[in-house]
Every structure is written in C-alpha cells, then in structure tokens.
Design an enzyme around this catalytic site. Structure first.
Site, PDB file in Angstrom:
ATOM      1  N   CYS A  15      55.304  63.658  19.503  1.00 47.87           N
ATOM      2  CA  CYS A  15      55.312  62.211  19.332  1.00 47.87           C
ATOM      3  C   CYS A  15      56.681  61.810  18.787  1.00 47.87           C
ATOM      4  O   CYS A  15      57.376  62.603  18.173  1.00 47.87           O
ATOM      5  CB  CYS A  15      54.223  61.814  18.342  1.00 47.87           C
ATOM      6  SG  CYS A  15      52.591  62.403  18.817  1.00 47.87           S
ATOM      7  N   ARG A  40      60.774  60.983  25.481  1.00 47.18           N
ATOM      8  CA  ARG A  40      59.845  62.072  25.234  1.00 47.18           C
ATOM      9  C   ARG A  40      58.477  61.820  25.873  1.00 47.18           C
ATOM     10  O   ARG A  40      57.682  62.737  25.992  1.00 47.18           O
ATOM     11  CB  ARG A  40      59.619  62.210  23.732  1.00 47.18           C
ATOM     12  CG  ARG A  40      60.810  62.738  23.005  1.00 47.18           C
ATOM     13  CD  ARG A  40      60.666  62.471  21.532  1.00 47.18           C
ATOM     14  NE  ARG A  40      61.690  63.159  20.779  1.00 47.18           N
ATOM     15  CZ  ARG A  40      61.556  64.389  20.311  1.00 47.18           C
ATOM     16  NH1 ARG A  40      60.447  65.056  20.496  1.00 47.18           N
ATOM     17  NH2 ARG A  40      62.530  64.949  19.655  1.00 47.18           N
ATOM     18  N   TRP A  88      51.485  60.611  21.700  1.00 41.93           N
ATOM     19  CA  TRP A  88      50.829  61.236  22.851  1.00 41.93           C
ATOM     20  C   TRP A  88      49.454  61.644  22.381  1.00 41.93           C
ATOM     21  O   TRP A  88      49.325  62.373  21.407  1.00 41.93           O
ATOM     22  CB  TRP A  88      51.599  62.473  23.316  1.00 41.93           C
ATOM     23  CG  TRP A  88      52.518  62.181  24.429  1.00 41.93           C
ATOM     24  CD1 TRP A  88      53.851  61.975  24.327  1.00 41.93           C
ATOM     25  CD2 TRP A  88      52.190  62.052  25.810  1.00 41.93           C
ATOM     26  NE1 TRP A  88      54.372  61.719  25.562  1.00 41.93           N
ATOM     27  CE2 TRP A  88      53.387  61.761  26.490  1.00 41.93           C
ATOM     28  CE3 TRP A  88      51.005  62.141  26.542  1.00 41.93           C
ATOM     29  CZ2 TRP A  88      53.438  61.561  27.863  1.00 41.93           C
ATOM     30  CZ3 TRP A  88      51.054  61.945  27.910  1.00 41.93           C
ATOM     31  CH2 TRP A  88      52.252  61.658  28.556  1.00 41.93           C
ATOM     32  N   ASN A 114      52.704  63.930  13.933  1.00 42.25           N
ATOM     33  CA  ASN A 114      52.811  64.651  15.202  1.00 42.25           C
ATOM     34  C   ASN A 114      52.203  66.020  14.975  1.00 42.25           C
ATOM     35  O   ASN A 114      52.390  66.615  13.922  1.00 42.25           O
ATOM     36  CB  ASN A 114      54.277  64.811  15.611  1.00 42.25           C
ATOM     37  CG  ASN A 114      54.408  65.745  16.799  1.00 42.25           C
ATOM     38  OD1 ASN A 114      53.760  65.550  17.820  1.00 42.25           O
ATOM     39  ND2 ASN A 114      55.211  66.788  16.658  1.00 42.25           N
ATOM     40  N   GLY A 115      51.480  66.523  15.982  1.00 45.82           N
ATOM     41  CA  GLY A 115      50.905  67.860  15.858  1.00 45.82           C
ATOM     42  C   GLY A 115      49.391  67.800  15.877  1.00 45.82           C
ATOM     43  O   GLY A 115      48.802  66.818  16.342  1.00 45.82           O
ATOM     44  N   GLU A 497      61.272  78.039  40.814  1.00 39.70           N
ATOM     45  CA  GLU A 497      61.788  76.867  40.105  1.00 39.70           C
ATOM     46  C   GLU A 497      61.830  75.652  41.043  1.00 39.70           C
ATOM     47  O   GLU A 497      61.507  74.530  40.637  1.00 39.70           O
ATOM     48  CB  GLU A 497      63.183  77.187  39.532  1.00 39.70           C
ATOM     49  CG  GLU A 497      63.951  76.026  38.930  1.00 39.70           C
ATOM     50  CD  GLU A 497      63.291  75.385  37.711  1.00 39.70           C
ATOM     51  OE1 GLU A 497      62.224  75.849  37.275  1.00 39.70           O
ATOM     52  OE2 GLU A 497      63.830  74.378  37.222  1.00 39.70           O
ATOM     53  N   LYS A 501      59.817  72.167  40.218  1.00 38.24           N
ATOM     54  CA  LYS A 501      60.478  70.847  40.145  1.00 38.24           C
ATOM     55  C   LYS A 501      59.730  69.839  41.008  1.00 38.24           C
ATOM     56  O   LYS A 501      59.495  68.704  40.602  1.00 38.24           O
ATOM     57  CB  LYS A 501      61.942  70.918  40.628  1.00 38.24           C
ATOM     58  CG  LYS A 501      62.912  71.590  39.713  1.00 38.24           C
ATOM     59  CD  LYS A 501      63.327  70.761  38.518  1.00 38.24           C
ATOM     60  CE  LYS A 501      62.491  71.019  37.306  1.00 38.24           C
ATOM     61  NZ  LYS A 501      62.763  72.188  36.508  1.00 38.24           N
ATOM     62  N   GLU A 504      56.271  68.909  39.464  1.00 35.94           N
ATOM     63  CA  GLU A 504      56.222  68.127  38.230  1.00 35.94           C
ATOM     64  C   GLU A 504      56.717  66.704  38.390  1.00 35.94           C
ATOM     65  O   GLU A 504      56.221  65.816  37.703  1.00 35.94           O
ATOM     66  CB  GLU A 504      56.926  68.841  37.074  1.00 35.94           C
ATOM     67  CG  GLU A 504      58.395  69.088  37.239  1.00 35.94           C
ATOM     68  CD  GLU A 504      58.980  69.826  36.037  1.00 35.94           C
ATOM     69  OE1 GLU A 504      59.988  70.512  36.218  1.00 35.94           O
ATOM     70  OE2 GLU A 504      58.439  69.709  34.931  1.00 35.94           O
ATOM     71  N   HIS A 520      51.364  89.319  52.905  1.00 32.89           N
ATOM     72  CA  HIS A 520      50.181  89.760  52.165  1.00 32.89           C
ATOM     73  C   HIS A 520      49.234  88.603  51.857  1.00 32.89           C
ATOM     74  O   HIS A 520      48.354  88.740  51.018  1.00 32.89           O
ATOM     75  CB  HIS A 520      50.609  90.468  50.874  1.00 32.89           C
ATOM     76  CG  HIS A 520      51.432  91.686  51.130  1.00 32.89           C
ATOM     77  ND1 HIS A 520      50.928  92.817  51.715  1.00 32.89           N
ATOM     78  CD2 HIS A 520      52.760  91.922  50.949  1.00 32.89           C
ATOM     79  CE1 HIS A 520      51.895  93.722  51.846  1.00 32.89           C
ATOM     80  NE2 HIS A 520      53.020  93.193  51.395  1.00 32.89           N
ATOM     81  N   LYS A 623      58.810  66.033  27.096  1.00 34.56           N
ATOM     82  CA  LYS A 623      59.923  66.980  27.023  1.00 34.56           C
ATOM     83  C   LYS A 623      59.638  68.247  26.237  1.00 34.56           C
ATOM     84  O   LYS A 623      60.145  69.298  26.564  1.00 34.56           O
ATOM     85  CB  LYS A 623      61.131  66.241  26.423  1.00 34.56           C
ATOM     86  CG  LYS A 623      62.441  66.972  26.569  1.00 34.56           C
ATOM     87  CD  LYS A 623      62.809  67.180  28.024  1.00 34.56           C
ATOM     88  CE  LYS A 623      63.983  68.108  28.194  1.00 34.56           C
ATOM     89  NZ  LYS A 623      64.037  68.627  29.576  1.00 34.56           N
TER      90      LYS A 623
HETATM   91  C1  F6R Z   1      60.170  72.142  33.601  1.00 29.89           C
HETATM   92  C2  F6R Z   1      60.204  72.096  32.154  1.00 29.89           C
HETATM   93  C3  F6R Z   1      59.245  72.941  31.387  1.00 29.89           C
HETATM   94  C4  F6R Z   1      59.976  73.655  30.249  1.00 29.89           C
HETATM   95  C5  F6R Z   1      58.987  74.436  29.380  1.00 29.89           C
HETATM   96  C6  F6R Z   1      59.690  75.185  28.275  1.00 29.89           C
HETATM   97  O1  F6R Z   1      61.103  71.291  34.167  1.00 29.89           O
HETATM   98  O2  F6R Z   1      60.978  71.391  31.577  1.00 29.89           O
HETATM   99  O3  F6R Z   1      58.612  73.872  32.211  1.00 29.89           O
HETATM  100  O4  F6R Z   1      60.941  74.500  30.797  1.00 29.89           O
HETATM  101  O5  F6R Z   1      58.054  73.549  28.820  1.00 29.89           O
HETATM  102  O6  F6R Z   1      60.396  74.329  27.447  1.00 29.89           O
HETATM  103  P1  F6R Z   1      61.516  74.852  26.466  1.00 29.89           P
HETATM  104  O7  F6R Z   1      62.610  75.441  27.295  1.00 29.89           O
HETATM  105  O8  F6R Z   1      61.960  73.648  25.705  1.00 29.89           O
HETATM  106  O9  F6R Z   1      60.878  75.891  25.599  1.00 29.89           O
END
Ligand code: F6R
Length: 628
Positions: A15, A40, A88, A114-115, A497, A501, A504, A520, A623
C-alpha cells in the site's frame, strides 16, 4: 460474488503510505505523496489530519480522484500534521468502510497499515469481548483500537505503538497520529517498507522515497522491528522495546523527474528505452586499474567465496527468469553447480543448503516477501546470501551478507523490463568474479567478456531503433487469443519472459516453452495462424543448437503457425521458415538475452495498448508483492 480470503491475500501488494509533520498544509503534502505512489496500484485511498485537538479524516474507494471529490464536497480543516494511504485490499473488499485510515471509537487515533496482521482474529475477539464494536472487515482496525487503548491507559504515543507492535504477528508498516499530539507522527515496521524523509522544520514517513522526494532527498532507514517518531524538528528511532537504535542516513540520488514519464505514453515504454543506460550503469566502475574485476559492495571475503561448492539462485517472476538465464553463464564460467529456484517454493521442500552454499537472491524491489522468507531460511541453514537488488536499502539487501546493486534506476511500470536486463548483467559480474578468484577463468578471458558486455548498450539501442515493425505486428495481432514463445539454452528463459510480459499486461494466453519440449506435448497447441515467437541462438559457435531450433521452426510452421523469428544479423538459415524476422545485432550467445528480450517487451507493451489496457498498472498486479 463473494471473494474468499485466499484471493484477497494473493491480491495484497504494497500500500502507499505517507505521513507528514511540519509547516506546510499537511493535506496537500500527503495527497501529493500519494499521487507519487500511485504507480504501485491501489483500490481505495484515505487521509487523516490533526487539527485543533481533533482528528479529521476522509476516505473513498477507487482512485485518488474519488477521494478528492469527497474532499471538495466536505473540505477538511487546515492542519500541518497528517497521514494518507492508498490501499490494496487484503482483509475485506475495497470499500469506503475498509479504506484506511482506521479510527478508534472515540476518534482519538487514526492509523494506516500495509501488510497483514496474522493474529488479528484473536485480537478482534479480545476487543469485541471488551465491548469494542469494529466497523470494518480489516485486520488494520484492531491495531487502531489497541493503540487508542494504550494511549488511554496513559502511554505516550510512540510507547503505545511499541506496545501494540509487540502484540502483533505478521508483517506490517503502521503509521498513526493522535488528536492530542498535533505535531507528532509515529510509525513502525516489521517486514514491510518504511523510510523517513528528513526536511528542514518538517519530516516525513513513507513507504517509498518517491512520496517525499519533491521536498527532501535526505532519508533515514527504518530497520525491521523499529518504531520512529517524527516531529517538525526531531526524529527518534527505537526498537520495539524502546531502546535507541543506530541511525542510518542516506542521500537519495535520483530526482523527481525520474519518476515521470519523460514524454513517453507509458512508464513501461520509457523504461524499455532506458535499457542501454541501465546496462551501462550497472557495468560502471567494476574494473580496477590493474584490470581486475572488483565488486565494491561485496562483503564476503574471497576465501569464503573460494569455499563455495554450490550456488542456488532464488527469485520470483521476471527476476526468476533472469536467474534462469544466469545459470548457463555461472556454470559455464565457474564450474560450480547452480540451481535456480522459485522463491515461493524454496523453503517448503527441505532444500539442501549448507555453509558452502552461496544463495543468490534476485529482487528488483528488494521487498518481495517470498524471496525475503527464502533468504531467511537459507541464512538459518548457514548459507551465505548475496542479494542482487535494484533498491538501495531495501529489506532484502539489508538482510543479506553481500549486495550487488543493479543500477536500473526506479522502475515504475508494474511489468519489469530494465530490471531484468540489469539483473542478468549483475549475475554475470558475480559469475566472472567467482571465476576470477577461483581461477576458473583467466584474466584475459574475463576482460574479453567484460568488453563484450560493454558493447551491449549500443546494441540494445540498435534493437530499440528497429522496433516499428514489431509494434505494427502487435497491432495487427490485437485480436489474437493465444501466442506461443519458443527458445533453447538461454533463449528458453527469454521465451518464458516474453510470455509473462504478454500475460501480465495484455491479458492474453501466452506460453513459453523449451523448443525441444514441443514434441513432448505443447505442439498440440499449434493450429492455423497461431503466432509463435522463436528466439534463435547464433549460428556461430553453437551450430548444433541453431540447427535444432531451425527444425523446431519448421515443425510449427508445417502445422500452420505464423512464425516470428528473432535471429541475429546475417543468419540466413531461418529466412525460408520465418513469416516475420526481427533482427538483433551479433553477440556471444550468453549475452543474447539482453537483445532478444527487447522485441518481446515492446510487443507486449504495444499489444496491451492496442487492446486498450492500462499498460503501467495491469489489473490484479502491483509493483511489489509483500505477502507470501
Ligand atoms: C513481472 C514482474 C514480477 C516481478 C516479481 C519479483 O513483470 O514484475 O514478476 O519480477 O514479482 O519482484 P522483485 O524482483 O521485486 O522481487
């Protein structure tokens, strides 16, 4: 529809938290801070002010604009002490009632959080038995009532907060104000971010420096298990027992413009464009005058590192894929066995970890709870932990034995891009360093790899300049329902990856596969016109790998796939089987992920925009993921 607790938990992210005490109108400072933290992601917002010996508060579900509407209809009194929160949802849906701040019955205390307070149910029952009526579904509200009770019993505000913290299980950042303390904000943290901004005649607390960077760049770390009290002229830091703790001040060296979009439509685009610089910065100053690789932030001795007999890389999401790429280089250059593990799985499988294990944790934010918990587990088992992190002073680097900071700069878009590239580079630096001190790589070999790495930023820039056809392709495929990604060797994690992308931010079914696994099972997914990206390794040096993947392209094309081939300049063997070719400059195979992932990032970004989605703040995501 009722959403179960488990789902709310998975949705919980960091948050946004801001607290202010000083001479400026607190409401303006707090709202501006919350705006800076909007990236965020959040689903409700609220503020509280201390004015004339009383509390005023306002909250609203939805974006900050909703709160501002409430405030314009019912203005708050002038005040110079206040706090604000963007939430959140964790416990209870995102409604006005569940938004923070939460107040006690008498309206004396306002508290934001937060938490997750894990023992909130027990505490709630205890409060209810004592006659307190709780008005929200949140875990936070119990902390507000407990704090008010401590103050009512005679404790001074910071001491009251310390007493409450000692009773809470779980992870939290708490910030509170009291009606009777017009010039005071108190805050506490355990396993959740909190930082103090040090101003002149004013001070701030926030979940992120972005909240106060327009006012001050001087900051103070709040360690785990600490409580801080700020007044306009003082900052007092203690542990939960009330004992003073050593202060660690630092200067924030990025400015507010770094948190803006610089003319790009989306932060994600800006961050993709910043990748050449991010990689160059991460490589900066790593070689001393004698030509030796030096990693200044390494606090592990060479002897300790020579003793290592196994490496385990632990991370989540994109950072995990960076680890998968790094494994190839680490094993090749150091000859140390390297495993790569999802942080969320690590400690639940009784991993074999000991004193001679080097655990490398990779985290952009440095606050990911899965990774933090894995780190702690590894340390408890005696492992040495090296963090690769993009956020100075975050919890993960603070709790590690050594740190190598990536220098990607702030990453605002939820979808990680530049962090991925710099994480790979940082892992490679660690691998080369290990190769150097263990003698598995000669000095001239290391110098050659470093030269190759330093040549990458202009090559990444070259890829970026050629992205128009990729954007066009994304727009033309906007109504597609499924996209597949194939790769081999280091191209395999790149494929994963690329798929992540697209999932998400474009909310599209996308899957990455090791190309050799196709036969397979996954090849059954290939049907007429399904787009299939193929990351092709260089034909120079690894021709077997190259030949194999050319066969894979033929296999999917024969079944109707539309093939989009990422291949290096001069690779003509792929031409007959490619419906689209995206060219990348030549480079050693181990470095190719730094180029090959770029078109996949751009494709996802353009696809999300073409489909009308919020590129920077995708649904259900934010984030930093600070719960397990
Ligand atoms: C994907 C993304 C997430 C983070 C994951 C780890 O685009 O951003 O998959 O990579 O949540 O986050 P960090 O690197 O901050 O530990």
């Amino acid at each position: 529809m009722r959403v179960g607790r488990a789902l709310w938990r998975t949705l919980c992210r960091v948050c946004g938290i801001v607290g202010y005490v000083g001479e400026q109108p607190a409401l303006d400072v707090v709202l501006e801070g919350l705006r800076r933290l909007e990236y965020r992601g959040y689903d409700s917002a609220g503020v509280a002010l201390v004015a004339d010996g009383a509390l005023a508060s306002a909250k609203a579900a939805g974006k900050l604009a909703n709160l501002e509407k409430v405030l314009s209809g019912d203005p708050m009194p002038a005040a110079t002490t206040g706090l604000g929160h963007t939430r959140w949802a964790t416990h209870g849906p995102p409604t006005d009632r569940n938004a923070h701040p939460h107040l006690d019955r008498a309206g004396q205390v306002a508290l934001i959080h937060n938490g997750i307070i894990e023992n909130f149910a027990v505490l709630r029952r205890e409060l209810e038995a004592a006659g307190v009526t709780l008005v929200s579904d949140t875990d936070t509200e119990v902390a507000a009532h407990l704090l008010a009770a401590e103050v009512a019993a005679g404790a001074e505000l910071a001491d009251a907060l310390r007493r409450v913290c000692r009773r809470l299980d779980g992870a939290f950042t708490l910030v509170a104000v009291h009606a009777g303390s017009p010039d005071r904000v108190v805050a506490a943290r355990r396993n959740s971010p909190l930082v103090v901004g040090l101003g002149d005649g004013e001070n701030f607390v926030a979940s992120d420096v972005a909240a106060f960077i327009a006012h001050t760049r001087d900051a103070l770390e709040v360690g785990d298990g600490q409580v801080v009290e700020i007044t306009p002229d003082s900052v007092t830091l203690t542990d939960f027992e009330g004992d003073p703790v050593e202060e660690k001040r630092y200067h924030v060296d990025w400015d507010i413009s770094a948190a803006q979009k610089d003319g790009y439509d989306f932060f994600m685009l800006k961050e993709i464009a910043e990748q050449p610089k991010a990689v160059a910065d991460t490589l900066l100053g790593r070689v001393d005058e004698a030509g030796n690789l030096t990693l200044d932030e390494m606090r592990l001795s060479d002897d300790e590192l020579r003793d290592i007999d196994k490496i385990i890389i632990i991370a989540a999401g994109t950072s995990y894929y960076a680890g998968l790429v790094a494994k190839y280089a680490i094993e090749h250059w150091t000859r140390i066995p390297c495993e790569v593990e999802l942080a969320s799985e690590f400690r639940y499988r009784d991993p074999i970890v000991g004193r001679r294990t080097l655990v490398v944790v990779i985290s952009q934010s440095g606050e990911t709870m899965d990774t933090l918990m894995a780190l702690r587990h590894a340390r408890e088992q005696g492992a040495r932990v090296l963090a690769i992190c993009n956020t100075n002073g975050a919890t993960i680097p603070r709790e590690s034995d050594a740190v190598l900071y990536t220098r990607a700069g702030i990453e605002v878009a939820v979808a990680s891009t530049k962090a991925f590239l710099t994480q790979i580079v940082a892992c490679y630096l660690v691998a080369l360093y290990l190769g150097q001190i263990r003698g598995t790589k000669w000095g001239d070999e290391i110098a050659a790899v470093l030269r190759d790495l330093s040549a990458m930023p202009p090559k990444i820039a070259e890829v970026l300049r050629a992205m128009d056809p990729v954007r066009e392709l994304a727009r033309s495929l906007a109504s597609t329902t499924s996209v597949l990604f194939l790769g081999r060797h280091v191209g395999y994690p790149v494929a994963l990856e690329g798929a992540l992308k697209l999932k998400e931010i474009a909310y599209m079914h996308a899957e990455g596969f090791a190309a050799g696994e196709l036969k397979h099972g996954p090849i059954a997914l290939v049907e007429q016109d399904v787009p299939v990206f193929v990351v092709v390794p260089s034909p120079r040096g690894r021709s077997v790998l190259h030949d194999k993947i050319v066969s894979n392209i033929q296999e999917v094309r024969a079944r109707g796939a539309r093939t989009i081939v990422i291949a290096e300049e001069g690779d003509e063997a792929v031409v007959p089987y490619a419906d689209h070719i995206v060219r990348v400059p030549q480079c050693p195979t181990l470095l190719q992920p730094l180029l090959a992932v770029v078109p996949l990032q751009v494709f996802a970004c353009e696809m999300a925009a073409a489909r009308g989605f919020d590129v920077d703040q995708p649904r259900n995501l934010a984030k930093s993921v600070t719960v397990e």
